[in-house]
Design a protein around this motif. Sequence first.
Motif, mmCIF file in Angstrom:
data_model
loop_
_atom_site.group_PDB
_atom_site.id
_atom_site.type_symbol
_atom_site.label_atom_id
_atom_site.label_comp_id
_atom_site.label_asym_id
_atom_site.label_seq_id
_atom_site.Cartn_x
_atom_site.Cartn_y
_atom_site.Cartn_z
ATOM 1 N N LYS A 135 0.854 -1.183 0.000
ATOM 2 C CA LYS A 135 0.000 0.000 0.000
ATOM 3 C C LYS A 135 0.890 1.232 0.000
ATOM 4 N N LYS A 151 -3.165 6.495 2.794
ATOM 5 C CA LYS A 151 -2.747 5.347 1.975
ATOM 6 C C LYS A 151 -3.717 5.241 0.815
ATOM 7 N N PHE A 154 -3.873 -0.528 -3.499
ATOM 8 C CA PHE A 154 -3.356 -1.815 -3.041
ATOM 9 C C PHE A 154 -2.818 -2.550 -4.259
ATOM 10 N N ASN A 178 -9.928 1.275 -0.898
ATOM 11 C CA ASN A 178 -8.491 1.222 -0.681
ATOM 12 C C ASN A 178 -7.871 2.592 -0.426
#
Length: 187
Positions: A135, A151, A154, A178
């Motif tokens: 990540k 973040k 992925f 994500n």
Amino acid sequence: MKKIILGVLLVCAICVETQAQEKGNFWIGGNGAFSGEKTSGQESLINFKLLPELGYQFHENWGVAIQLGYIHQESRQAVSEVRIYENGFVIAPYVRWTYLKGGFASLFLDGGIEYRYIKATKAKDETNSFGVGIKPGVAFNVSERVSLIGKVGFFGYTLDKTGDIKDQWGGAKLNLDNIELGVVYNF
């Protein structure tokens, strides 16, 4: 496209000034994520997760951490108005490599494994999920001890198993599920 390139250049320019995070420090904090979607058939899906974490900086550019968190998923089917609630937990140890540091911000990669257990409240379905991947993220230092963390995405492999059904996925994901935002305190 111009806005994305300008944004990346701005982050890189901010990160030019070097400030090393001292090795031997611990951090505590966490991330959260929220997403929702509605299909044309008026089915809806809402996800959120809370991921508290504890980490240790063992080198100027390297650290290790573990996240222990909670996941909630809610889906509603338009025709039958049936709502399905799923709750679960996450255990995710990882290694953080900070590859670009600055006085105000730094860029990092978190590489690790993740285990998820999710159980539906109105069904007997249980899902066990295993993932391994990276990540990418950014940390904005708002003070000497506090950083805001983001973040995005992925890159890796996941395997989900619900009963006898297995679902495998590998590659890159960049969606609202994500994107994690959080805060950490260094001590």
